[in-house]
Design a protein around this motif. Sequence first.
Motif, PDB file in Angstrom:
ATOM      1  N   LYS A 174       0.866  -1.164   0.000  1.00 37.72           N
ATOM      2  CA  LYS A 174       0.000   0.000   0.000  1.00 37.72           C
ATOM      3  C   LYS A 174       0.905   1.217   0.000  1.00 37.72           C
ATOM      4  CE  LYS A 174      -4.351   1.362   1.997  1.00 37.72           C
ATOM      5  NZ  LYS A 174      -5.259   1.196   3.111  1.00 37.72           N
ATOM      6  N   GLN A 175       0.851   1.982  -1.039  1.00 39.43           N
ATOM      7  CA  GLN A 175       1.642   3.190  -1.166  1.00 39.43           C
ATOM      8  C   GLN A 175       3.106   3.007  -0.775  1.00 39.43           C
ATOM      9  OE1 GLN A 175      -0.557   6.108   0.963  1.00 39.43           O
ATOM     10  NE2 GLN A 175      -2.176   6.141  -0.581  1.00 39.43           N
ATOM     11  N   GLY A 176       3.654   1.933  -1.264  1.00 38.25           N
ATOM     12  CA  GLY A 176       5.084   1.743  -1.089  1.00 38.25           C
ATOM     13  C   GLY A 176       5.510   1.096   0.203  1.00 38.25           C
ATOM     14  N   THR A 177       4.553   0.709   1.045  1.00 37.36           N
ATOM     15  CA  THR A 177       4.950  -0.036   2.247  1.00 37.36           C
ATOM     16  C   THR A 177       4.169  -1.339   2.268  1.00 37.36           C
ATOM     17  OG1 THR A 177       3.243   1.065   3.510  1.00 37.36           O
ATOM     18  CG2 THR A 177       5.451   2.007   3.648  1.00 37.36           C
ATOM     19  N   ILE A 178       4.686  -2.276   3.039  1.00 32.51           N
ATOM     20  CA  ILE A 178       3.970  -3.540   3.152  1.00 32.51           C
ATOM     21  C   ILE A 178       2.860  -3.367   4.179  1.00 32.51           C
ATOM     22  CG2 ILE A 178       4.153  -5.950   3.841  1.00 32.51           C
ATOM     23  CD1 ILE A 178       6.936  -5.997   2.737  1.00 32.51           C
ATOM     24  N   ALA A 179       1.623  -3.559   3.726  1.00 32.85           N
ATOM     25  CA  ALA A 179       0.502  -3.370   4.638  1.00 32.85           C
ATOM     26  C   ALA A 179       0.183  -4.664   5.362  1.00 32.85           C
ATOM     27  CB  ALA A 179      -0.716  -2.872   3.875  1.00 32.85           C
ATOM     28  N   GLU A 180       0.215  -5.762   4.617  1.00 33.87           N
ATOM     29  CA  GLU A 180      -0.103  -7.049   5.235  1.00 33.87           C
ATOM     30  C   GLU A 180       0.730  -8.124   4.577  1.00 33.87           C
ATOM     31  OE1 GLU A 180      -4.278  -7.713   4.489  1.00 33.87           O
ATOM     32  OE2 GLU A 180      -4.736  -5.629   4.934  1.00 33.87           O
ATOM     33  N   THR A 181       1.086  -9.158   5.315  1.00 33.50           N
ATOM     34  CA  THR A 181       1.625 -10.362   4.697  1.00 33.50           C
ATOM     35  C   THR A 181       0.968 -11.559   5.344  1.00 33.50           C
ATOM     36  OG1 THR A 181       3.448 -10.250   6.256  1.00 33.50           O
ATOM     37  CG2 THR A 181       3.958  -9.650   3.988  1.00 33.50           C
ATOM     38  N   GLY A 182       0.922 -12.653   4.613  1.00 31.92           N
ATOM     39  CA  GLY A 182       0.314 -13.856   5.141  1.00 31.92           C
ATOM     40  C   GLY A 182      -0.099 -14.738   3.994  1.00 31.92           C
ATOM     41  N   THR A 183      -0.837 -15.805   4.303  1.00 30.15           N
ATOM     42  CA  THR A 183      -1.368 -16.622   3.214  1.00 30.15           C
ATOM     43  C   THR A 183      -2.799 -16.193   2.972  1.00 30.15           C
ATOM     44  OG1 THR A 183      -2.163 -18.271   4.755  1.00 30.15           O
ATOM     45  CG2 THR A 183       0.059 -18.587   3.867  1.00 30.15           C
ATOM     46  N   ILE A 185      -7.628 -13.461   4.467  1.00 29.58           N
ATOM     47  CA  ILE A 185      -9.004 -13.250   4.017  1.00 29.58           C
ATOM     48  C   ILE A 185      -9.936 -12.933   5.173  1.00 29.58           C
ATOM     49  CG2 ILE A 185      -9.661 -15.706   4.102  1.00 29.58           C
ATOM     50  CD1 ILE A 185     -10.671 -13.296   1.331  1.00 29.58           C
ATOM     51  N   ASP A 186      -9.590 -13.442   6.343  1.00 34.67           N
ATOM     52  CA  ASP A 186     -10.502 -13.245   7.461  1.00 34.67           C
ATOM     53  C   ASP A 186     -10.117 -12.089   8.359  1.00 34.67           C
ATOM     54  OD1 ASP A 186     -12.133 -15.305   6.691  1.00 34.67           O
ATOM     55  OD2 ASP A 186     -10.795 -16.805   7.592  1.00 34.67           O
ATOM     56  N   ARG A 187      -9.042 -11.404   7.964  1.00 32.23           N
ATOM     57  CA  ARG A 187      -8.611 -10.304   8.804  1.00 32.23           C
ATOM     58  C   ARG A 187      -9.633  -9.163   8.750  1.00 32.23           C
ATOM     59  NH1 ARG A 187      -2.494  -8.215   8.601  1.00 32.23           N
ATOM     60  NH2 ARG A 187      -2.248 -10.390   9.184  1.00 32.23           N
ATOM     61  N   PRO A 188     -10.144  -8.764   9.890  1.00 31.91           N
ATOM     62  CA  PRO A 188     -11.137  -7.686   9.880  1.00 31.91           C
ATOM     63  C   PRO A 188     -10.493  -6.392   9.387  1.00 31.91           C
ATOM     64  CG  PRO A 188     -10.546  -8.295  12.139  1.00 31.91           C
ATOM     65  CD  PRO A 188      -9.824  -9.233  11.249  1.00 31.91           C
ATOM     66  N   ASN A 189     -11.185  -5.659   8.541  1.00 28.45           N
ATOM     67  CA  ASN A 189     -10.689  -4.408   7.969  1.00 28.45           C
ATOM     68  C   ASN A 189      -9.405  -4.581   7.152  1.00 28.45           C
ATOM     69  OD1 ASN A 189     -12.775  -3.071   9.237  1.00 28.45           O
ATOM     70  ND2 ASN A 189     -11.537  -2.757  11.088  1.00 28.45           N
ATOM     71  N   GLY A 190      -9.107  -5.846   6.834  1.00 31.34           N
ATOM     72  CA  GLY A 190      -7.894  -6.071   6.049  1.00 31.34           C
ATOM     73  C   GLY A 190      -8.060  -5.551   4.636  1.00 31.34           C
ATOM     74  N   TYR A 191      -6.962  -5.070   4.085  1.00 31.32           N
ATOM     75  CA  TYR A 191      -7.009  -4.534   2.730  1.00 31.32           C
ATOM     76  C   TYR A 191      -7.201  -5.656   1.727  1.00 31.32           C
ATOM     77  CZ  TYR A 191      -5.668  -1.961  -1.428  1.00 31.32           C
ATOM     78  OH  TYR A 191      -5.663  -1.388  -2.662  1.00 31.32           O
ATOM     79  N   TYR A 192      -6.493  -6.769   1.976  1.00 33.42           N
ATOM     80  CA  TYR A 192      -6.611  -7.911   1.075  1.00 33.42           C
ATOM     81  C   TYR A 192      -8.040  -8.442   1.056  1.00 33.42           C
ATOM     82  CZ  TYR A 192      -5.756 -12.476  -1.025  1.00 33.42           C
ATOM     83  OH  TYR A 192      -5.800 -13.575  -1.840  1.00 33.42           O
TER      84      TYR A 192
END
Lengths: 577, 590
Positions: free
Chosen positions: B560-569, B574-581
């Motif tokens: 997201k805008q040049g930084t890592i917002a989330e990593t994972g599988t 997919i189940d992360r609340p408010n997650g961008y992915y």
Amino acid sequence: MQRLLSFLRPHWQLVAALIGLNLLIAVLLVISPIVIKQVVDEVIAKQNLAGLPTYLGIIVAVAALRAAALLGYQVGRERLGQTVITDIRTALYRKLLALHWGYYDNERTGSLMSRMIGDVESTRIFLSGILIDSVNQVTTIVLLLAGFAQQDLTLALIAAVPTCIYGITLYLLFAERREIQLKIHQQSAVVNATLQDSLSGVKVVKAFAQEPQEFKKFDRDIKLLAELNIRSNRVWNLRNPWVSGMTRLMQLTLILVGGLRVMNGEISLGTLVAALAFANLMMVPVQQLGQQMTALGQTASAAMRIFQTLDEPIAIKSPAMPLAAGDELRGDIRFENVSFKYPKTNSYVLKHINLHVPAGTSLALVGATGAGKSTLANLIPRFYDPITGSLKIDNIDVREMDLSELRRHIGIVSQDPLLFSASIAENIAFGRVDATQATIERAAKLAQAHTFITALPKGYATVIGERGVGLSGGQKQRLAIARAILLDPRILILDDSMSAVDAETERLLQLAFAEVMRGRSTLLIAHRLSTVSQADQIMVLRNGQIVEQGSHNQLFAASGYYREILEMQRMSTESIT
Amino acid sequence: MLRRFTTHKDFAQTPPDQVLKRLFGYLRPYRRRMLFALSIYVMCVTLTNLNPFVDRILIDQYIAVERREGFYLILLLALAMHILNQLGAGLRQILVGRTNQHILYDLRCQLFNHIQRLSFSFFESVPVGSIMTRFISDLTTLNDFLAWQMAILVYDVSLGLISITLMFLIDAHLALVALLTLPVLVALGVYLRPRIRDAYEEMREAGSRLNVFLAENISGMRVIQAFVRQNVNLSEFGHKNSDVVARYMHTMRLQAWFMPVVELTRAAGLVAVLYVAAQEVGLRPSLTVGTLVAFTAYINNLWGPINTITNMFVILQSALTSANRAFTILDTQADIADTPDAKALASVHGDILFDNVSFGYDPAHPVLRDIHLHIPPGQMVALVGQTGSGKTTIASLVCRFYDVTAGRILVDNIDIRTVQQRSLRQHIGVVLQDPFIFSDTIANNIRYARPNASMDEVITAATFANAHDFILQQEDGYDTICGERGAQFSQGQRQLISIARAILANPRILILDEATSAVDTQTEMLIQQALERLMQGRTAIVIAHRLSTIRRADQIVVLKQGTIAETGTHTTLIDRPNGYYAALCKAQGR
Ligand SMILES: Nc1ncnc2c1ncn2[C@@H]1O[C@H](COP(=O)(O)OP(=O)(O)OP(=O)(O)O)[C@@H](O)[C@H]1O
Ligand SMILES: Nc1ncnc2c1ncn2[C@@H]1O[C@H](COP(=O)(O)OP(=O)(O)OP(=O)(O)O)[C@@H](O)[C@H]1O
Ligand SMILES: [Mg+2]
């Protein structure tokens, strides 16, 4: 060659003036040795100083006149050259602007560039420099011979014969070299094309670490070029010195014959001295003429290629009497049994296409890669013409409409969005140079590009590189969308125009498109059916034929290709949600 | 945003003698041949200059006094001299011509090799058309200079010098008188030289601008026509062209001064000689009519070369400008160069570590910030995120197309800045977002990374990429020559070819940047399956907007805008609340 000369016709006054100046320069050149002879015979030999100031005055006056003429001549000649190549270059460029897409499928930028740069330059050197200079040289030689003849006919004949032989041999030599010059030019074009290819594909070259291979290709091409040049040089230099050495032979003969005649008391020593001075003067123009001949071969082949381009038939152009589509184009599109294949290929890409897009409605095309979707879209703005069948807009065959008028009403976002090295604002306003900043921003907003543009340090004034270097794939694509929206076209063609954007942006774009498409006829090509399903009509293209046709619901019910793809996509989206 | 290549300023600085010296440096390998040519030169020039001398003897000692014995002998001698002279001239030209072609070849090679070594920042700021101009116009000017003009120059300078010497030998007094006007010319030269040099540089710049415009227009002609821009571009072309014409005419007007002044000084010299001679002819025994004839010949002999030398002076200026432009590129340092002790990366496992990497194309505006990312060997990592968030940039950094501004990138625990660039890239196969096809055969395009791959391998790779079928439909199958940038293929087909190219490269690290964005769903599925098999055991970085294609990735990195917002599988994200992915998936699954 004659045609090349026709470029001089509009400037005949300048040409005439230059030739006049030339004659003057040549005549003035002849006066000098005559005066010198007078000085030697009358003043120095007779020790009679009285006439000296007059003679010297004449020499100075002649030189001054000649200097002025030279100045005018040089400037005029260059002006002529520049005017003529501006004409030729503009004619070429106009032609390139008019040539159809099919032409560019088979041409390479590198070789077109060498035509625009190298070939045009050779013709300039010929038309402005060589041609008029050689008129100069020939006149000088003739005048010198005439002045000579007046002094002594026998001696003049001695001078004339080698000069003629010289001319003839040069001509033969030139003919011999012509073939090899042609090869040299072709090879240069190959070198340029190779170069262009390596340079524009530099990303791939580097990514695959293939610099040595590219160098090998380039090396092979320029080695051949060097060999050809050496060969041409050898052909020329094995013969040329003998030819240009003829002037010295002439001098020696003059001394032999003239000397004998002086000793026999037939002519005065002064006459022989003048004759030798004439011969001396003649040497320069004769040698220059020789040098200029070498360029003639180059010019001939360069001119040939220029004319080849100028004569290239334009496959697609406005009819002589275009039909106007009423006041306003409505945008009703009809394909009637259209079949199409690309020039120089055998298999049809589109076969018997019949379709109708009523004004203001949308048609979505789906189908496998290479099915012919983009090809179909490219027929509407007449980038290509159908082989059989006809394509009608507002019931008028597009071939009967004014080409620019037609294209002005069509906004196209092509699959491979090409931007130019200019500011972002200029790129968006590409089709409407006079667009205001407000219009540009509105288009950018609709294309979801405004946010990223304003985030750039220089905003809309940001200058991007060739082909949009400096932007990400999705950013380029959105600028291309803004560029088409800004035209406010009656017909909108969106060829896979959301392939490089993320899902979020895609959703926003779809919303915006719903608004933009209202009231316009739209041709929509997409692989993701979520984009397609809203269209009034959907068609499935396979191998250039329409195999399914209908609304989303109809096609869904028909359980064909469309249904299959839909299921596939539904499965994969379900897998991620 | 882009660093523009400010050409004009760069040029003007180099002093001409240095450029010339450098140009002559290219002669060094051929010095034996050139020395030989030079000695022939000296012979020819001497012979040519002896001509008036012989003529004078013939006139004064034979014709004027009516002496016939020996007359023919001397004439024969003159003829022999002449033949020798012509033989020499031919031989010399051939030698010089060949040497010059070799030099030009050397220069072309050097320029090409150097350009290939330069980094992307160069190619992004210098348009292709401008580089092309260097090769087409500048090297051609140099070629002409080396091939023709230089020979003429050397010849004329020596002719002039020898003429002067002989004039002094015959009659020093008259010689001085004849040369009295020469300083005027020198002064003119000194005055005009810097002006002409500047004029030439501006003229070349304008020419180069026109060429860049043309090159871009030719390759973008389709868009120009689609947007009915012909008239606008025509007038733009008109402006650029008149600019070239104006600068050209300015240059020509400057140099047009030479010829008239030469003419005037020549006449002045002549008049002075005749005047003095008339006064003194009876007084000095050396001053005979023959001497005078020889003298007028020498004045012509001298002013001929002076005329060409002044012309040459201009041509030399033009050649120097060209040489300078070529040298400027040769002097451009690659931003990314191998260090002298860089090792070759022999083989890699494919472990990639981004260690706190920050990067900006323009260091003032970072595109990536504090990226920390570890990709173990054999893993497949997916990069997702908004357009413009920096996914392609990350991929470019792995290939070291650019150097990081902070932090470091390690491959197998080795900082990639310490290894040879090419050896690093040999282990990486990339499918670029914007597929590029060379104007070569389809087969050669596919085997681009391994030119000696067999036809079987090519076909296997093409089949893998689902390209085999449509390639067979082409006129000459695999031997079909592609149009510029693959003009005759559909966008999807171009992507398939570049996938096949990356597959055949058989790399340890595979980078797929939106490799199938223009491909239909069915084909995409097939390629997907093929690629999954292919990626077994390889490190892969996959960039995709269609999230379904990266669902099975070992690691998903959301930028997201040049930084890592989330990593994972997929399952953890997919189940992360408010997650961008999760939001992206929802947007796509709608
Ligand atoms: N300029 C051309 N000259 C010759 N053949 C061409 C040309 N352009 C396209 N083709 C061929 O025509 C066929 C249809 O191409 P088209 O670009 O219309 O496909 P498409 O349906 O748009 O595919 P995609 O989904 O990949 O964009 C392809 O087989 C292609 O190879
Ligand atoms: N060569 C370049 N010079 C300067 N800026 C650049 C260059 N290439 C990309 N950028 C900028 O860097 C940012 C990141 O670009 P990048 O291509 O990495 O995005 P991306 O995530 O791959 O986007 P997309 O999904 O659209 O391909 C963008 O804002 C872009 O404008
Ligand atoms: Mg297409």
